[in-house]
Structures are given as C-alpha cells and as structure tokens.
Design a protein around this motif. Structure first.
Motif, PDB file in Angstrom:
ATOM      1  N   UNK A 193      71.841  -3.672 164.674  1.00 59.03           N
ATOM      2  CA  UNK A 193      71.530  -3.717 166.108  1.00 59.03           C
ATOM      3  C   UNK A 193      70.026  -3.699 166.358  1.00 59.03           C
ATOM      4  N   UNK A 194      69.626  -4.202 167.506  1.00 58.05           N
ATOM      5  CA  UNK A 194      68.208  -4.264 167.843  1.00 58.05           C
ATOM      6  C   UNK A 194      67.569  -2.890 167.930  1.00 58.05           C
ATOM      7  N   UNK A 195      68.396  -1.898 168.166  1.00 59.06           N
ATOM      8  CA  UNK A 195      67.865  -0.539 168.291  1.00 59.06           C
ATOM      9  C   UNK A 195      67.422   0.045 166.955  1.00 59.06           C
ATOM     10  N   UNK A 196      67.880  -0.587 165.848  1.00 53.76           N
ATOM     11  CA  UNK A 196      67.510  -0.095 164.520  1.00 53.76           C
ATOM     12  C   UNK A 196      66.085  -0.532 164.211  1.00 53.76           C
ATOM     13  N   UNK A 197      65.238   0.364 163.736  1.00 50.16           N
ATOM     14  CA  UNK A 197      63.855   0.003 163.394  1.00 50.16           C
ATOM     15  C   UNK A 197      63.822  -1.132 162.369  1.00 50.16           C
ATOM     16  N   UNK A 198      62.862  -2.051 162.500  1.00 45.49           N
ATOM     17  CA  UNK A 198      62.782  -3.204 161.565  1.00 45.49           C
ATOM     18  C   UNK A 198      62.703  -2.801 160.097  1.00 45.49           C
ATOM     19  N   UNK A 199      61.980  -1.708 159.814  1.00 37.60           N
ATOM     20  CA  UNK A 199      61.849  -1.280 158.417  1.00 37.60           C
ATOM     21  C   UNK A 199      63.205  -0.920 157.826  1.00 37.60           C
ATOM     22  N   UNK A 200      64.065  -0.333 158.646  1.00 37.44           N
ATOM     23  CA  UNK A 200      65.406   0.040 158.189  1.00 37.44           C
ATOM     24  C   UNK A 200      66.302  -1.188 158.122  1.00 37.44           C
ATOM     25  N   UNK A 201      66.219  -2.049 159.149  1.00 40.17           N
ATOM     26  CA  UNK A 201      67.067  -3.240 159.197  1.00 40.17           C
ATOM     27  C   UNK A 201      66.775  -4.180 158.036  1.00 40.17           C
ATOM     28  N   UNK A 202      65.504  -4.314 157.687  1.00 37.76           N
ATOM     29  CA  UNK A 202      65.129  -5.208 156.587  1.00 37.76           C
ATOM     30  C   UNK A 202      65.696  -4.756 155.257  1.00 37.76           C
ATOM     31  N   UNK A 203      65.901  -3.464 155.119  1.00 38.78           N
ATOM     32  CA  UNK A 203      66.453  -2.945 153.864  1.00 38.78           C
ATOM     33  C   UNK A 203      67.894  -3.402 153.641  1.00 38.78           C
ATOM     34  N   UNK A 204      68.600  -3.738 154.725  1.00 41.62           N
ATOM     35  CA  UNK A 204      69.994  -4.170 154.618  1.00 41.62           C
ATOM     36  C   UNK A 204      70.133  -5.685 154.546  1.00 41.62           C
ATOM     37  N   UNK A 205      69.056  -6.400 154.856  1.00 43.00           N
ATOM     38  CA  UNK A 205      69.140  -7.859 154.960  1.00 43.00           C
ATOM     39  C   UNK A 205      69.573  -8.534 153.665  1.00 43.00           C
ATOM     40  N   UNK A 206      69.029  -8.085 152.555  1.00 46.37           N
ATOM     41  CA  UNK A 206      69.303  -8.759 151.288  1.00 46.37           C
ATOM     42  C   UNK A 206      70.510  -8.251 150.530  1.00 46.37           C
ATOM     43  N   UNK A 207      71.291  -7.349 151.124  1.00 46.57           N
ATOM     44  CA  UNK A 207      72.406  -6.764 150.380  1.00 46.57           C
ATOM     45  C   UNK A 207      73.464  -7.809 150.050  1.00 46.57           C
ATOM     46  N   UNK A 208      73.882  -8.596 151.030  1.00 48.55           N
ATOM     47  CA  UNK A 208      74.927  -9.593 150.786  1.00 48.55           C
ATOM     48  C   UNK A 208      74.445 -10.687 149.830  1.00 48.55           C
ATOM     49  N   UNK A 209      73.274 -11.306 150.049  1.00 48.41           N
ATOM     50  CA  UNK A 209      72.815 -12.318 149.085  1.00 48.41           C
ATOM     51  C   UNK A 209      72.644 -11.776 147.672  1.00 48.41           C
ATOM     52  N   UNK A 210      72.090 -10.568 147.547  1.00 49.53           N
ATOM     53  CA  UNK A 210      71.888  -9.992 146.217  1.00 49.53           C
ATOM     54  C   UNK A 210      73.213  -9.692 145.542  1.00 49.53           C
ATOM     55  N   UNK A 211      74.164  -9.166 146.313  1.00 50.92           N
ATOM     56  CA  UNK A 211      75.490  -8.855 145.752  1.00 50.92           C
ATOM     57  C   UNK A 211      76.195 -10.126 145.311  1.00 50.92           C
ATOM     58  N   UNK A 212      76.095 -11.181 146.128  1.00 51.88           N
ATOM     59  CA  UNK A 212      76.728 -12.448 145.770  1.00 51.88           C
ATOM     60  C   UNK A 212      76.126 -13.021 144.488  1.00 51.88           C
ATOM     61  N   UNK A 213      74.800 -12.984 144.389  1.00 44.97           N
ATOM     62  CA  UNK A 213      74.138 -13.491 143.185  1.00 44.97           C
ATOM     63  C   UNK A 213      74.554 -12.685 141.962  1.00 44.97           C
ATOM     64  N   UNK A 214      74.656 -11.369 142.135  1.00 46.11           N
ATOM     65  CA  UNK A 214      75.058 -10.502 141.028  1.00 46.11           C
ATOM     66  C   UNK A 214      76.480 -10.799 140.582  1.00 46.11           C
ATOM     67  N   UNK A 215      77.380 -10.999 141.548  1.00 46.75           N
ATOM     68  CA  UNK A 215      78.779 -11.258 141.213  1.00 46.75           C
ATOM     69  C   UNK A 215      78.947 -12.627 140.552  1.00 46.75           C
ATOM     70  N   UNK A 216      78.195 -13.630 141.003  1.00 42.46           N
ATOM     71  CA  UNK A 216      78.281 -14.951 140.375  1.00 42.46           C
ATOM     72  C   UNK A 216      77.835 -14.869 138.923  1.00 42.46           C
ATOM     73  N   UNK A 217      76.756 -14.161 138.675  1.00 51.44           N
ATOM     74  CA  UNK A 217      76.296 -13.980 137.298  1.00 51.44           C
ATOM     75  C   UNK A 217      77.335 -13.257 136.460  1.00 51.44           C
ATOM     76  N   UNK A 218      77.945 -12.235 137.059  1.00 52.66           N
ATOM     77  CA  UNK A 218      78.992 -11.495 136.351  1.00 52.66           C
ATOM     78  C   UNK A 218      80.201 -12.345 136.052  1.00 52.66           C
ATOM     79  N   UNK A 219      80.591 -13.195 136.995  1.00 49.63           N
ATOM     80  CA  UNK A 219      81.748 -14.067 136.791  1.00 49.63           C
ATOM     81  C   UNK A 219      81.484 -15.066 135.683  1.00 49.63           C
ATOM     82  N   UNK A 220      80.258 -15.622 135.667  1.00 54.88           N
ATOM     83  CA  UNK A 220      79.897 -16.566 134.596  1.00 54.88           C
ATOM     84  C   UNK A 220      79.987 -15.872 133.238  1.00 54.88           C
TER      85      UNK A 220
END
Length: 300
Positions: A46-73
């Motif tokens: 939400x917009x009410x969340x400070x940018x420093x905190x929000x940015x910490x969550x931004x890369x969770x899905x892409x990083x997890x997906x990349x990790x799982x693809x590597x694991x599947x390979x």
C-alpha cells in the motif's frame, strides 16, 4: 566418499569444473528476474508503506521464481543420473577447452582483440566473456592441479595472453613507448610517450591508445596487429615444446612485467621468454616509429 554424504562433491564442483555452469545458470536466473521485474510481477505494498520497506518486498517474487527454475533444472538432471555441472562440463566446457589449446584459436583471439582496439573498442573487455569462460577456466584447472601436486592439464591460459602478448596492455604498447622515446623525433609523440610510460608498466594503455593516438592510425595498424601475434606465437611454441612452464598461479592484470611472469609460472625461463618477446615486439615497432618521423603531426 564425497562431502555431504556423497550428495554433492564440493572438491570437484567448486573448482574449474563448475565455472561454465555458474555463468549459464546465473544468466538464466538473472533473465527471469529482470523479465518479471519489467512485467511488474512483484509484491505491491500500500502507498502508506514507506518506500524503503516496500522496496524490500519488490524482488521477492522474481527472486523466488528464478530460484525455483534453477532448482527445477537441477532436479530434472538429477533424475537422469547426472548433474547440471557434469552435463555442461562434458557437452560444452571440455570441447571448448580442448579447442582453446589449439594455436589457431589462440591467434584468432589475439587478432580479434587487436582489431577491436584499433577501432577504439576495448577489445579485451568486449571479448572478456569468451576469454574468461574458456581460458580462465583452463587457468583455474591449472591452479587447482598445482595446489594438489598434479600435472598441469593446460598449456595456454588466460594470463598467458597478458604475460607474453600484451605487455603494457593490448598491442604490447609499452614496447611502442620505449621505441618512441628512443627513436622518435616528433615532440607530440614523445610527450605522449613520457606521460604514458608509467601507466604502461602497469598494463594501462588507454593514454597511448587515445592520446597518441593508435586508434585509427594507419601507421601503427600493422605493428599493433603484428607484434602481439608474433610474440604469442613464440610463447605458444616455447610452452608447447616444454621449454617454459605453463601458468600455475593467478596474478592480477596490472602487475608489472618480469614480476608477473615469475609469480605466475615460478619458472625463471619464463622471464627469459618474456624479455625475448619484449625485444621482438620492440624491434617490430621501431621501423614504424621511424616512418612516423616523416609525417607532420596533425593540427586541429
């Protein structure tokens, strides 16, 4: 029995064997991460969340997906009785390493780097991924073998180019500087040579490449290509014939001549070879330095 109860051989896979795989899997993971980020497939706070905190969550899905693809390979390869590292090593890395030890492959790389540099493109950096993925892998294998007291598996490695063909930087421009200081009558070139000499001893040649300039200079095109080609050919023959030990220690590219080759090979004969190559390169540059004396410096 290998470490981790035989599941993962750290001694083998953390050496040069896994070098290609690291780059390939890293490229796949990075591509997936960047693609998902560009598609905004991320956790949106939400917009009410400070940018420093929000940015910490931004890369969770892409990083997890990349990790799982590597694991599947990795999982798929494990089901067919091998690993990604072993598969890449046998099908891609080993053939390329064997090819890299041929004289044609070595000379081709030297010429390509020189041509790129002549047109103002940093050839060593542009072709760095190719050189590092092939000849640096061979060098790591040599280093590991030396530390284990085994025979060195490869004769020509990444640092071999620097030690024997690119003394003072691509083109062995340190030798050109010495030739200019000894035989040039042009004040403009002598001034650049004096300023470029100190960096040249540490293999930094941008001042002479763009200050002389050598880039797009038809006078120095021939020796700029010829000197490293001849020098590498001499060194390749000496190493192949067993007159000089192959490289067995890692060195940094900015280490001065003589010191670098002695540390890299631990062989006094390699010093003699490097000094001989320096003389040959110097003599190749001298006629062209004298030819440049007949030309007037360009005026802006």
């Amino acid at each position: 029995m290998s470490p981790c109860g035989g599941y993962f051989n750290f001694g083998q896979f953390f050496g040069s064997t896994g070098f290609f795989t690291v780059m390939i899997m890293g490229a796949i993971s990075s591509t997936i991460y960047i693609w998902l980020m560009k598609k905004n497939i991320t956790i949106k706070m939400p917009d009410s969340v400070p940018p420093a905190v929000a940015n910490a969550f931004t890369g969770i899905i892409p990083a997890t997906a990349a990790l799982y693809v590597s694991g599947i390979i990795g999982y798929i390869f494990s089901k067919v009785g091998t690993t990604v590292i072993e598969f890449v090593a046998k099908t891609l890395q080993d053939p390329l390493l064997n090819l890299s030890q041929g004289f044609g492959a070595v000379i081709l790389m030297v010429i390509l780097v020189q041509i790129f540099w002549f047109f103002g493109i940093h050839g060593t950096n542009v072709l760095g991924p190719v050189m590092d993925s092939i000849w640096l892998t061979a060098q790591l294998a040599n280093i590991n073998a030396f530390q284990q007291g085994k025979a060195l598996p490869y004769l020509w490695t990444r640092n071999s180019f620097d030690l024997y063909g690119w003394i003072g930087g691509a083109g062995s421009t340190l030798l050109l500087l010495l030739a200019i200081l000894m035989f040039s009558k042009r004040d403009d070139q002598r001034a650049v040579a004096k300023l470029s000499l100190a960096p040249g001893f540490f293999n930094i040649n941008e001042p002479v490449m763009f200050g002389m300039p050598i880039v797009l200079d038809p006078i120095y095109f021939i020796p700029f290509i010829l000197a490293p080609t001849v020098m590498v050919s001499i060194a390749y023959g000496a190493v192949t014939l067993g007159w000089v030990e192959p490289i067995k220690n890692q060195i940094i590219w900015s280490m001065p001549p003589v010191i670098n080759v002695l540390i890299a090979t631990m062989d006094w004969r390699a010093v003699v070879l490097q000094l001989f190559n320096m003389f040959i390169g110097f003599m190749i540059y001298v006629p062209f330095v004298k030819a440049a004396n007949k030309l007037s410096p360009a005026k802006g």
